[in-house]
Design a protein around this motif. Structure first.
Motif, PDB file in Angstrom:
ATOM      1  N   ALA B   4       0.846  -1.188   0.000  1.00 53.26           N
ATOM      2  CA  ALA B   4       0.000   0.000   0.000  1.00 53.26           C
ATOM      3  C   ALA B   4       0.882   1.237   0.000  1.00 53.26           C
ATOM      4  O   ALA B   4       1.849   1.312   0.754  1.00 53.26           O
ATOM      5  CB  ALA B   4      -0.896  -0.007   1.232  1.00 53.26           C
ATOM      6  N   THR B  26      -6.236   0.406  -7.178  1.00 48.73           N
ATOM      7  CA  THR B  26      -6.809   0.797  -5.893  1.00 48.73           C
ATOM      8  C   THR B  26      -7.800  -0.256  -5.425  1.00 48.73           C
ATOM      9  O   THR B  26      -8.407  -0.951  -6.216  1.00 48.73           O
ATOM     10  CB  THR B  26      -7.552   2.142  -5.997  1.00 48.73           C
ATOM     11  N   ARG B  27      -7.921  -0.355  -4.109  1.00 47.80           N
ATOM     12  CA  ARG B  27      -8.874  -1.309  -3.522  1.00 47.80           C
ATOM     13  C   ARG B  27      -9.688  -0.618  -2.454  1.00 47.80           C
ATOM     14  O   ARG B  27      -9.178   0.256  -1.752  1.00 47.80           O
ATOM     15  CB  ARG B  27      -8.125  -2.472  -2.843  1.00 47.80           C
ATOM     16  N   ALA B  29     -11.390  -0.802   1.170  1.00 49.51           N
ATOM     17  CA  ALA B  29     -10.963  -1.560   2.348  1.00 49.51           C
ATOM     18  C   ALA B  29     -11.607  -1.010   3.609  1.00 49.51           C
ATOM     19  O   ALA B  29     -12.121   0.102   3.628  1.00 49.51           O
ATOM     20  CB  ALA B  29      -9.450  -1.514   2.479  1.00 49.51           C
ATOM     21  N   GLU B  42      -9.552 -12.392   1.096  1.00 47.21           N
ATOM     22  CA  GLU B  42      -9.212 -11.000   0.834  1.00 47.21           C
ATOM     23  C   GLU B  42      -7.763 -10.686   1.213  1.00 47.21           C
ATOM     24  O   GLU B  42      -7.146 -11.417   1.975  1.00 47.21           O
ATOM     25  CB  GLU B  42     -10.167 -10.074   1.610  1.00 47.21           C
ATOM     26  N   TRP B  43      -7.262  -9.579   0.679  1.00 46.65           N
ATOM     27  CA  TRP B  43      -5.899  -9.165   1.007  1.00 46.65           C
ATOM     28  C   TRP B  43      -5.881  -8.309   2.263  1.00 46.65           C
ATOM     29  O   TRP B  43      -6.842  -7.611   2.567  1.00 46.65           O
ATOM     30  CB  TRP B  43      -5.315  -8.350  -0.146  1.00 46.65           C
ATOM     31  N   TYR B  52      -5.418  -2.790   7.057  1.00 44.98           N
ATOM     32  CA  TYR B  52      -6.661  -2.665   6.300  1.00 44.98           C
ATOM     33  C   TYR B  52      -6.982  -3.983   5.623  1.00 44.98           C
ATOM     34  O   TYR B  52      -6.087  -4.744   5.264  1.00 44.98           O
ATOM     35  CB  TYR B  52      -6.530  -1.558   5.248  1.00 44.98           C
ATOM     36  N   ARG B  53      -8.270  -4.223   5.483  1.00 48.64           N
ATOM     37  CA  ARG B  53      -8.720  -5.469   4.877  1.00 48.64           C
ATOM     38  C   ARG B  53      -9.430  -5.127   3.567  1.00 48.64           C
ATOM     39  O   ARG B  53     -10.361  -4.348   3.547  1.00 48.64           O
ATOM     40  CB  ARG B  53      -9.719  -6.138   5.827  1.00 48.64           C
ATOM     41  N   GLU B  54      -8.955  -5.723   2.491  1.00 52.85           N
ATOM     42  CA  GLU B  54      -9.572  -5.472   1.197  1.00 52.85           C
ATOM     43  C   GLU B  54     -11.059  -5.844   1.251  1.00 52.85           C
ATOM     44  O   GLU B  54     -11.433  -6.852   1.816  1.00 52.85           O
ATOM     45  CB  GLU B  54      -8.882  -6.331   0.130  1.00 52.85           C
ATOM     46  N   TRP B  55     -11.882  -4.966   0.609  1.00 50.93           N
ATOM     47  CA  TRP B  55     -13.318  -5.231   0.571  1.00 50.93           C
ATOM     48  C   TRP B  55     -13.671  -5.534  -0.864  1.00 50.93           C
ATOM     49  O   TRP B  55     -13.787  -4.630  -1.688  1.00 50.93           O
ATOM     50  CB  TRP B  55     -14.070  -3.996   1.092  1.00 50.93           C
ATOM     51  N   ASN B  56     -13.826  -6.801  -1.136  1.00 51.43           N
ATOM     52  CA  ASN B  56     -13.993  -7.251  -2.511  1.00 51.43           C
ATOM     53  C   ASN B  56     -15.377  -6.892  -3.054  1.00 51.43           C
ATOM     54  O   ASN B  56     -16.393  -7.371  -2.573  1.00 51.43           O
ATOM     55  CB  ASN B  56     -13.781  -8.767  -2.563  1.00 51.43           C
ATOM     56  N   HIS B  94     -17.172  -7.014   7.267  1.00 50.56           N
ATOM     57  CA  HIS B  94     -16.820  -5.615   6.988  1.00 50.56           C
ATOM     58  C   HIS B  94     -17.724  -4.661   7.767  1.00 50.56           C
ATOM     59  O   HIS B  94     -17.270  -3.619   8.242  1.00 50.56           O
ATOM     60  CB  HIS B  94     -16.896  -5.340   5.487  1.00 50.56           C
TER      61      HIS B  94
END
Lengths: 402, 233
Positions: B4, B26-27, B29, B42-43, B52-56, B94
């Motif tokens: 990031a 960009t993601r 999160a 998730e990443w 931070y947790r990626e929000w798919n 999330h």
């Protein structure tokens, strides 16, 4: 007088039209009892606390009380008591009450702080959900039994294949047999590298061998006395090695599946002896139900039936342990302690199985603690082997049946 | 794994972030409530001291609705949310990130199979309350759930709207919000809503909801629309 009655996770409450709590009966803060009453509310059956609340209300205010509840089951109960009952859900009074549930939990002394309410509601929801999942999980013990049998089958086949592979590949590279004792590592070398001429430090390191071991294998390969084999002849050996590795993957997957399954089916047994041994006990008993109904003495020798019946027939010494020998504390212990530990473990397992099958309560933490204490006691009390005594004379045997 | 390089709040939504990666992409999160732990595949991104947790957006309809620019994200820190149809906990986790430790998510799910996955997520998240129950019968979990600030509903049921109304009557405060994922086959739902979809919105209105925004989730989710509404008692 018009009162709104509600049964909550923390107890039963009577609230007047202004939202003041008129009367309450707080539930005992004991997780197993709380789960029981939660399930009762879900099934629309008034709880003990609610019944007491109504009783107290009648003694204080008499029968001309007007009450409002949210569900039919509760309304029916109150009607039968002769109270004027209205069924109305989602009314403002209860809604307001519900929004301050954490506050009332603290006020009624059920818990000490609203911070604690977080943990409480989380813990209760998890316990209730688990117990409901367990009901759904009926017959899932049979799945666990098949899974552990499949694992044992795979182990048998894997070992059979492993000795075949070693014998077969030894025609080409006999020295490897002694250098690599782990079957999986051996199969990996055959599958990934194949011919001994292709063995080099790079691909060995890639397979996870240490530098020293890799060097030894390479020098053995260079001086090998084995026959030269063409690719055509090595290929079928590699196919066998591939299948072995796949079997190994399958076993890993099954083990993982089994451990999550066992946590659901028999959480207490699993906590006590782990998923594999737990499943083996289920498998030997036939089902969780039969295991739960076995006495500890039988559980102690499950899997040692042959030795047990021989002993009964001849009057010899009975076996000290069956499959529970796999419990590390037993097989690591010195011989003279094993029987005592086995007995102690079997009693705890008998209790755990009963809890798993009948109540679904989680008591394994207490059982485990008690077991550990007993094991320590055995270790200190019987630290030295018992003095050797002359062999007692064998009991006269009855005529053995031929 | 990409690093990031920049993180900023995804205005106008609170507690939703955009993570810029070193490869230029960009993601979406959220701040991970339980650092180091994943819920689905998730990443996780570390930026400064925060994980931070990626929000798919392809896995979560709420994330898709945000990316498509739904009017508001009313779910905020400290909120109590009733989540109907939590599934295995992808979106619910999330929401749990967003409401934080002061908030609570009551996650109702009916299918035991997915509940087994949800329960492992809930074990790690103290603000996620798993409830194995049929959302059509809210009285069965009335003893546990407090009055909530909002409802998020994603149940694959034909009677969605009436189910939401019943739950709202039990638990939703006046002025509370609703996010409802509706299955809608036509692409441009705002112009040509199909029959089922129109009926659901009508039912919502009759049940006391004021529909504020409807967003179609194409291309992230071809068959669904997200309805955002407010509840007036």
């Amino acid at each position: 007088m018009r009162l709104f009655l509600t049964d909550t996770a923390i107890g039963a409450f009577a609230v007047d039209e202004n939202g003041n709590v008129v009367l309450k009966v707080v539930a005992p803060n004991d997780i197993n009892k709380l789960v029981e009453r939660s399930l009762s509310i879900e099934n629309d059956v008034p709880t003990e606390e609610f019944k007491k609340l109504v009783n107290d209300l009648i003694t204080t205010y008499g029968k001309d009380l007007e009450v409002v509840v949210e569900t039919e089951g509760y309304a029916k109960y109150l009607n039968e008591l002769g109270l004027k009952t209205t069924l109305q859900f989602g009314n403002d009074v209860i809604l307001r009450f519900r929004s301050e549930l954490p506050k009332y939990a603290v006020e009624s002394g059920f818990i000490s702080s609203s911070e604690e309410y977080k943990n409480f509601v989380h813990m209760l929801a998890l316990a209730v959900t688990r117990s409901k999942l367990r009901v759904v999980a009926q017959k899932r013990d049979l799945l666990a039994i098949q899974a552990i049998r499949a694992i044992d089958d795979i182990d048998k086949v894997f070992n059979l294949f492993a000795s075949r592979l070693r014998e077969w590949y030894s025609i080409h590279f006999p020295e490897l047999d002694d250098l690599v004792k782990e079957h999986v590592d051996y199969a990996r070398i055959v599958s990934e590298i194949g011919s001994r001429e292709d063995i080099n430090e790079k691909n060995l390191r890639k397979l996870g061998f240490s530098e020293g071991r890799a060097k030894r294998i390479i020098s053995a390969a260079e001086r090998s006395l084995g026959a030269e084999l063409s690719e055509y002849d090595i290929e079928p050996i590699q196919t066998l090695a591939n299948i072995m590795l796949e079997l190994n993957n399958l076993r890993d997957g099954l083990t993982q599946y089994l451990s999550s399954l066992m946590k659901e089916v028999a959480p207490n047994i699993t906590e006590l002896v782990g998923p594999l041994l737990g499943a083996r006990l289920l498998s030997l008993a036939g089902s969780l139900e039969t295991l739960a109904k076995l006495p500890a003495s039988t559980i102690q020798v499950l899997g040692a039936e042959k030795a047990l019946f021989r002993a009964l027939r001849t009057g010899g010494k009975p076996p000290k342990h069956g499959v529970i020998f796999q419990y590390p504390e037993i097989h690591k212990a010195p011989r003279w302690q094993r029987g005592k530990i086995a007995r102690s473990l079997a009693t705890k397992l008998a209790i755990a199985a009963k809890a798993d099958y009948f109540t679904g309560r989680f008591i394994a933490d207490k059982l485990k603690k008690a077991l550990e204490e007993r094991i320590n006691e055995i270790k200190t009390l019987y630290a030295k082997p018992p003095p050797k005594t002359a062999k007692p004379e064998r009991r006269r045997t009855q005529k053995t049946r031929k | 794994m990409a690093e990031a390089v920049r993180v900023y709040e995804y205005s106008p939504y609170k507690d939703v972030y955009v993570v810029e990666l070193d490869d230029g992409s960009t993601r979406l999160a959220t701040k991970n409530l339980v650092p180091g732990r994943r819920v689905y595949d998730e990443w996780l991104f570390k930026f400064g001291d925060v994980e931070y947790r990626e929000w798919n957006t392809y896995r979560s309809k709420l994330a898709a609705a945000l990316l498509k620019g739904i009017k508001e994200l009313s779910i905020c820190r400290g909120d109590k949310v009733l989540y109907l149809g939590a599934g295995s906990g992808t979106t619910a986790s999330h929401v749990s990130d967003i409401v934080g430790l002061e908030g609570r998510v009551y996650a109702v799910e009916f299918a035991p199979r997915v509940m087994r996955e949800l329960i492992t997520v809930a074990e790690e998240r103290i603000n996620l309350i798993p409830i194995l129950a049929d959302a059509r019968f809210p009285h069965r979990y009335r003893y546990l759930v407090e009055t909530v600030d909002g409802i998020y509903c994603d149940v694959a049921q034909p009677e969605q709207a009436s189910l939401v109304i019943l739950n709202a009557k039990y638990f939703l405060k006046s002025g509370g919000y609703l996010y409802l994922a509706i299955k809608a086959r036509s692409i441009d739902v705002t112009k040509e809503p199909d029959e089922i979809y129109r009926r659901e919105i009508e039912t919502l209105k009759r049940g006391g909801f004021e529909v504020i925004d409807v967003i179609h989730l194409d291309p992230f989710d071809k068959d669904h629309a997200m309805v955002y509404a407010k509840y007036v008692r």
